[in-house]
Scaffold this motif. Structure first.
Motif, PDB file in Angstrom:
ATOM      1  N   LYS A  22       0.826  -1.197   0.000  1.00 12.38           N
ATOM      2  CA  LYS A  22       0.000   0.000   0.000  1.00 12.38           C
ATOM      3  C   LYS A  22       0.869   1.260   0.000  1.00 12.38           C
ATOM      4  O   LYS A  22       0.621   2.205  -0.766  1.00 12.38           O
ATOM      5  CB  LYS A  22      -0.912  -0.016   1.230  1.00 12.38           C
ATOM      6  N   LEU A  23       1.918   1.266   0.840  1.00  9.07           N
ATOM      7  CA  LEU A  23       2.813   2.423   0.885  1.00  9.07           C
ATOM      8  C   LEU A  23       3.571   2.612  -0.422  1.00  9.07           C
ATOM      9  O   LEU A  23       3.801   3.729  -0.878  1.00  9.07           O
ATOM     10  CB  LEU A  23       3.799   2.266   2.048  1.00  9.07           C
ATOM     11  N   LYS A  24       3.953   1.495  -1.054  1.00 18.56           N
ATOM     12  CA  LYS A  24       4.669   1.570  -2.326  1.00 18.56           C
ATOM     13  C   LYS A  24       3.794   2.180  -3.413  1.00 18.56           C
ATOM     14  O   LYS A  24       4.247   3.016  -4.218  1.00 18.56           O
ATOM     15  CB  LYS A  24       5.138   0.173  -2.738  1.00 18.56           C
ATOM     16  N   LYS A  25       2.521   1.783  -3.447  1.00 23.09           N
ATOM     17  CA  LYS A  25       1.592   2.342  -4.446  1.00 23.09           C
ATOM     18  C   LYS A  25       1.391   3.837  -4.208  1.00 23.09           C
ATOM     19  O   LYS A  25       1.325   4.620  -5.169  1.00 23.09           O
ATOM     20  CB  LYS A  25       0.254   1.603  -4.379  1.00 23.09           C
ATOM     21  N   GLU A  26       1.279   4.231  -2.941  1.00 20.37           N
ATOM     22  CA  GLU A  26       1.092   5.654  -2.628  1.00 20.37           C
ATOM     23  C   GLU A  26       2.307   6.478  -3.061  1.00 20.37           C
ATOM     24  O   GLU A  26       2.163   7.574  -3.600  1.00 20.37           O
ATOM     25  CB  GLU A  26       0.835   5.823  -1.131  1.00 20.37           C
ATOM     26  N   ARG A  27       3.524   5.939  -2.831  1.00 17.60           N
ATOM     27  CA  ARG A  27       4.739   6.660  -3.222  1.00 17.60           C
ATOM     28  C   ARG A  27       4.845   6.778  -4.745  1.00 17.60           C
ATOM     29  O   ARG A  27       5.272   7.789  -5.278  1.00 17.60           O
ATOM     30  CB  ARG A  27       5.981   5.952  -2.660  1.00 17.60           C
ATOM     31  N   GLU A  28       4.455   5.711  -5.460  1.00 18.94           N
ATOM     32  CA  GLU A  28       4.491   5.754  -6.924  1.00 18.94           C
ATOM     33  C   GLU A  28       3.473   6.752  -7.467  1.00 18.94           C
ATOM     34  O   GLU A  28       3.727   7.421  -8.476  1.00 18.94           O
ATOM     35  CB  GLU A  28       4.226   4.364  -7.489  1.00 18.94           C
ATOM     36  N   ALA A  29       2.335   6.830  -6.804  1.00 19.82           N
ATOM     37  CA  ALA A  29       1.307   7.774  -7.264  1.00 19.82           C
ATOM     38  C   ALA A  29       1.740   9.227  -7.028  1.00 19.82           C
ATOM     39  O   ALA A  29       1.507  10.099  -7.870  1.00 19.82           O
ATOM     40  CB  ALA A  29      -0.014   7.497  -6.538  1.00 19.82           C
ATOM     41  N   LEU A  30       2.402   9.490  -5.907  1.00 18.29           N
ATOM     42  CA  LEU A  30       2.842  10.858  -5.616  1.00 18.29           C
ATOM     43  C   LEU A  30       4.065  11.268  -6.429  1.00 18.29           C
ATOM     44  O   LEU A  30       4.239  12.437  -6.745  1.00 18.29           O
ATOM     45  CB  LEU A  30       3.152  10.996  -4.117  1.00 18.29           C
ATOM     46  N   GLY A  31       4.914  10.308  -6.769  1.00 20.13           N
ATOM     47  CA  GLY A  31       6.101  10.603  -7.574  1.00 20.13           C
ATOM     48  C   GLY A  31       7.131  11.404  -6.793  1.00 20.13           C
ATOM     49  O   GLY A  31       7.556  11.010  -5.691  1.00 20.13           O
ATOM     50  N   ASP A  32       7.518  12.559  -7.346  1.00 18.44           N
ATOM     51  CA  ASP A  32       8.527  13.398  -6.689  1.00 18.44           C
ATOM     52  C   ASP A  32       8.004  14.066  -5.429  1.00 18.44           C
ATOM     53  O   ASP A  32       8.793  14.519  -4.579  1.00 18.44           O
ATOM     54  CB  ASP A  32       9.036  14.479  -7.647  1.00 18.44           C
ATOM     55  N   LYS A  33       6.698  14.176  -5.308  1.00 16.86           N
ATOM     56  CA  LYS A  33       6.110  14.806  -4.131  1.00 16.86           C
ATOM     57  C   LYS A  33       5.999  13.867  -2.933  1.00 16.86           C
ATOM     58  O   LYS A  33       5.489  14.266  -1.884  1.00 16.86           O
ATOM     59  CB  LYS A  33       4.721  15.343  -4.472  1.00 16.86           C
ATOM     60  N   ALA A  34       6.457  12.640  -3.103  1.00 20.38           N
ATOM     61  CA  ALA A  34       6.362  11.664  -2.019  1.00 20.38           C
ATOM     62  C   ALA A  34       7.253  12.087  -0.851  1.00 20.38           C
ATOM     63  O   ALA A  34       8.358  12.593  -1.051  1.00 20.38           O
ATOM     64  CB  ALA A  34       6.778  10.286  -2.518  1.00 20.38           C
ATOM     65  N   PRO A  35       6.802  11.909   0.387  1.00 19.96           N
ATOM     66  CA  PRO A  35       7.640  12.277   1.545  1.00 19.96           C
ATOM     67  C   PRO A  35       8.849  11.344   1.652  1.00 19.96           C
ATOM     68  O   PRO A  35       8.818  10.210   1.154  1.00 19.96           O
ATOM     69  CB  PRO A  35       6.683  12.088   2.741  1.00 19.96           C
ATOM     70  N   PRO A  36       9.931  11.795   2.267  1.00 20.36           N
ATOM     71  CA  PRO A  36      11.112  10.930   2.409  1.00 20.36           C
ATOM     72  C   PRO A  36      10.829   9.723   3.285  1.00 20.36           C
ATOM     73  O   PRO A  36       9.965   9.761   4.181  1.00 20.36           O
ATOM     74  CB  PRO A  36      12.144  11.857   3.057  1.00 20.36           C
ATOM     75  N   LYS A  37      11.554   8.655   3.026  1.00 17.57           N
ATOM     76  CA  LYS A  37      11.357   7.424   3.802  1.00 17.57           C
ATOM     77  C   LYS A  37      11.776   7.643   5.247  1.00 17.57           C
ATOM     78  O   LYS A  37      12.798   8.278   5.518  1.00 17.57           O
ATOM     79  CB  LYS A  37      12.171   6.286   3.194  1.00 17.57           C
ATOM     80  N   PRO A  38      11.001   7.137   6.203  1.00 14.73           N
ATOM     81  CA  PRO A  38      11.377   7.318   7.616  1.00 14.73           C
ATOM     82  C   PRO A  38      12.635   6.533   7.953  1.00 14.73           C
ATOM     83  O   PRO A  38      12.851   5.420   7.456  1.00 14.73           O
ATOM     84  CB  PRO A  38      10.157   6.778   8.376  1.00 14.73           C
ATOM     85  N   ILE A  39      13.476   7.110   8.802  1.00 13.92           N
ATOM     86  CA  ILE A  39      14.713   6.438   9.223  1.00 13.92           C
ATOM     87  C   ILE A  39      14.362   5.390  10.274  1.00 13.92           C
ATOM     88  O   ILE A  39      13.712   5.706  11.282  1.00 13.92           O
ATOM     89  CB  ILE A  39      15.708   7.462   9.796  1.00 13.92           C
ATOM     90  N   PRO A  40      14.774   4.134  10.083  1.00 15.76           N
ATOM     91  CA  PRO A  40      14.442   3.102  11.076  1.00 15.76           C
ATOM     92  C   PRO A  40      15.157   3.344  12.395  1.00 15.76           C
ATOM     93  O   PRO A  40      16.293   3.831  12.426  1.00 15.76           O
ATOM     94  CB  PRO A  40      14.924   1.803  10.411  1.00 15.76           C
TER      95      PRO A  40
END
Length: 349
Positions: free
Chosen positions: A84-102
């Motif tokens: 689900k998160l991967k699809k959301e990031r692909e849909a947002l493209g460059d506007k996707a928020p940065p990945k959280p640091i583990p």
């Protein structure tokens, strides 16, 4: 006789009942497998309630079966969230928020007041006037003496010989029952700058003493995970006589700086890059990992490395002012497990 026969018959019946109850879960499992083989899908298992506890199930086989189902359900939920998160990031493209640091133990480290600021004038003054200043000012060149504890065994002797091929201008001498207080004056009279003593227990190396001459300091390390060259898989050829490069990683506190400067003073200033050899001291959670590699540039972006050995892990036990003196020596730092190891996120190097 008839009564005794009745009793034995009752015992047999009880044994048959116990057997039947033990075989029930196996029969149900076989029935489920048969249902899937015949093409009829079994009904989907209901989701586990929030207050459900698998440990309360008394039947061992049933408990194991429910635990495997629970693990499968957890994996499916985790995979669905990732998709689900991967699809959301692909849909947002460059506007996707940065990945959280583990979150890890390293980046959740407790703040330490002794962490060194590179622009601190006090630290710069201390480093310019400490025992290693003559080395870093290139006034002296390192000359190392490597020895062992009394009556060393073959594994310890081989480690000393392999260390002498890693550290340039190092010499291996056997102890011959001499005390360290007698060895140190002989080293200083022969212009040795450092003394390395490898101790052993049960025929395996378990400790390392590093003393900087003539004025100290002296560090005592616990040694573990020792691997000689023959014990390393896919190792390269024996190292050449070229002076290696040195990498000191993650020594951030004042104590870590002094320990890192001790290791740096073992190697000459001008490495020979044509040899493509690197000695690494990597500090992670107060464990110092030593590795010795040879590298090659495969292209402009890719680099291949090959471990040469030996390898070992060090853990600092104490740092003493001056040369080795177990009775009257003044200690700068001593590891006290009950007081210092209260938090897993507290590090000292």
């Amino acid at each position: 006789m008839a009564k005794a026969g009745d009793k034995s018959g009752g015992r047999v019946k009880k044994g048959l009942k116990r057997k039947a109850t033990a075989e029930e879960p196996q029969e149900t499992a076989v029935a489920e497998d048969g249902a899937t083989e015949s093409g009829v899908q079994p009904p989907k298992a209901a989701a586990f309630p929030p207050g459900f506890s698998i440990s309360e199930i008394k039947n061992k086989q049933r408990r194991h079966l429910m635990f495997t189902r629970w693990k499968q359900q957890q994996r499916k939920e985790k995979l669905a969230i990732k998709k689900k998160l991967k699809k959301e990031r692909e849909a947002l493209g460059d506007k996707a928020p940065p990945k959280p640091i583990p979150k890890t133990i390293d980046n959740q480290r407790v703040y330490d007041e002794t962490v060194v600021d590179p622009n601190d004038e006090e630290v710069a003054y201390d480093e310019a006037t400490d025992e290693f200043a003559s080395y870093f000012n290139r006034q002296t060149s390192p000359k190392i003496l490597i020895t062992t504890s009394d009556r060393p065994h073959g594994r310890t002797v081989r480690l000393c010989e392999q260390l002498s091929t890693v550290i340039p201008n190092s010499h291996v001498y056997y102890r011959r029952g001499l005390a360290l207080k007698k060895i140190i004056p002989q080293c200083t009279s022969r212009d040795f700058t450092d003394l390395i003593v490898i101790n052993e227990d049960r025929k395996t190396p378990n400790g390392l003493i590093l003393s900087h001459l003539p004025n100290g300091p002296t560090a005592h390390f616990k040694m573990s995970s020792v691997r000689l060259r023959k014990e390393i898989k896919r190792r390269g050829k024996d190292p050449t006589e070229h002076i290696p490069e040195i990498i000191l990683n993650n020594f951030t506190t004042r104590l870590g700086h002094s320990v890192g400067r001790m290791f740096a003073s073992l190697f000459p200033h001008n490495p020979q890059f044509i040899g493509r050899q690197v000695a690494t001291f990597h500090n992670q959670r107060d464990y110092i990992f030593f590795r010795f590699h040879r590298y090659i540039f495969r292209s402009e972006k890719k680099v291949g490395i090959q471990e040469l050995g030996p390898r070992f892990t060090l853990k600092l036990r104490s740092l003493q002012k001056g040369t080795f003196d177990s009775k009257y020596g003044e200690y700068e730092w001593v590891h006290k497990p009950r007081e210092m190891d209260t938090s897993r996120r507290k590090f000292h190097l």
